[in-house]
Design a protein around this motif. Structure first.
Motif, mmCIF file in Angstrom:
data_model
loop_
_atom_site.group_PDB
_atom_site.id
_atom_site.type_symbol
_atom_site.label_atom_id
_atom_site.label_comp_id
_atom_site.label_asym_id
_atom_site.label_seq_id
_atom_site.Cartn_x
_atom_site.Cartn_y
_atom_site.Cartn_z
ATOM 1 N N SER A 3 -43.203 6.592 10.464
ATOM 2 C CA SER A 3 -43.941 7.031 11.658
ATOM 3 C C SER A 3 -43.437 7.345 12.816
ATOM 4 C CB SER A 3 -44.873 5.777 12.008
ATOM 5 O OG SER A 3 -44.038 4.625 12.566
ATOM 6 N N LEU A 5 -43.471 9.354 16.932
ATOM 7 C CA LEU A 5 -44.203 9.553 18.271
ATOM 8 C C LEU A 5 -43.602 10.724 18.891
ATOM 9 C CD1 LEU A 5 -46.229 8.600 20.377
ATOM 10 C CD2 LEU A 5 -44.475 7.268 21.355
ATOM 11 N N CYS A 35 -47.935 10.580 15.453
ATOM 12 C CA CYS A 35 -48.819 10.487 16.781
ATOM 13 C C CYS A 35 -48.156 11.420 18.031
ATOM 14 C CB CYS A 35 -48.552 8.862 17.277
ATOM 15 S SG CYS A 35 -49.507 8.444 18.704
ATOM 16 N N ASP A 37 -48.407 12.586 21.826
ATOM 17 C CA ASP A 37 -48.686 12.376 23.031
ATOM 18 C C ASP A 37 -48.834 13.680 24.097
ATOM 19 O OD1 ASP A 37 -48.802 11.406 25.785
ATOM 20 O OD2 ASP A 37 -46.970 10.206 25.827
ATOM 21 N N ALA A 67 -52.312 12.197 14.499
ATOM 22 C CA ALA A 67 -53.361 12.149 15.687
ATOM 23 C C ALA A 67 -52.819 12.153 17.120
ATOM 24 C CB ALA A 67 -54.175 10.580 15.364
ATOM 25 N N GLU A 89 -52.674 5.785 24.227
ATOM 26 C CA GLU A 89 -51.689 5.580 22.910
ATOM 27 C C GLU A 89 -52.120 4.227 22.008
ATOM 28 O OE1 GLU A 89 -46.594 4.942 22.500
ATOM 29 O OE2 GLU A 89 -47.554 5.061 24.698
ATOM 30 N N CYS A 92 -54.599 5.465 19.690
ATOM 31 C CA CYS A 92 -53.821 6.175 18.407
ATOM 32 C C CYS A 92 -53.301 5.599 17.354
ATOM 33 C CB CYS A 92 -53.292 7.326 19.145
ATOM 34 S SG CYS A 92 -52.721 8.720 18.340
ATOM 35 N N ILE A 93 -52.330 4.701 17.659
ATOM 36 C CA ILE A 93 -51.572 4.060 16.914
ATOM 37 C C ILE A 93 -52.121 3.147 16.175
ATOM 38 C CG2 ILE A 93 -49.558 2.183 17.051
ATOM 39 C CD1 ILE A 93 -48.434 3.629 19.562
ATOM 40 N N LEU A 96 -53.658 5.327 13.375
ATOM 41 C CA LEU A 96 -52.690 5.665 12.532
ATOM 42 C C LEU A 96 -52.273 4.425 11.625
ATOM 43 C CD1 LEU A 96 -50.629 8.187 14.668
ATOM 44 C CD2 LEU A 96 -52.073 8.646 12.615
#
Length: 161
Positions: A3, A5, A35, A37, A67, A89, A92-93, A96
């Motif tokens: 994963s 970000l 993810c 931002d 996302a 955030e 979203c996390i 996911l």
């Protein structure tokens, strides 16, 4: 499952979009979670939306998920189904992480790995078997052939009649 970000800033246009797409393409050799931002993004250009579309398609092809959150600009109607956007955030996390599959195989019996190896069930006769390494295996009971990957997942071979 990996994963990542990505914290973005400024105008999301061709320059940022192409760099992000190349990085995402590099990371999607195996399924991953991405993810994005957008809290510091001031504008998403038409070309930026096109790169987001390409990223969403690439993720769909590879079993990855993407996302975003914090987008302050208007999402054009034709782009709404492109990505899932959240206000913050943590949402979203959480979204996911709902796609995350743990490392423990569903067919593994012993919760604590032993020095002798892990245990699995034969996919044909359900005999409890031990394995030490990934690769091709043969069940001593029913003689069925199957493959075990490094995480202990079992794949059977199809038989041709």
């Amino acid at each position: 499952m990996k994963s990542l970000l990505f914290r973005l800033a400024g105008n999301f246009s061709a320059e940022i979009g192409s760099e992000l797409y190349l990085k995402l393409k590099e990371e999607t050799h195996s399924p991953s979670l991405f993810c994005l931002d957008f809290t510091e993004v001031t504008e998403v250009t038409e070309v930026g939306w096109e790169f987001l579309r390409k990223m969403a398609e690439r993720c769909k092809e590879t079993g990855s998920k993407v996302a975003g959150f914090g987008l302050k600009t208007h999402i054009p109607n034709e782009q709404i189904s492109l990505l899932t956007f959240f206000s913050d955030e943590s949402e979203c996390i959480h979204f996911l992480e709902s796609f995350f599959i743990g490392d423990t195989p569903a067919n593994e019996q012993s919760p604590i790995p032993s020095q002798e190896g892990k245990t699995i069930h034969c996919p044909e006769c359900q005999t409890l078997l031990r394995f030490k390494q990934m690769g091709d295996h043969l069940c001593p009971n029913c003689q069925s052939k199957f493959f075990v990957n490094s995480k202990g997942w079992v794949s059977t071979y199809e038989r041709l009649l």
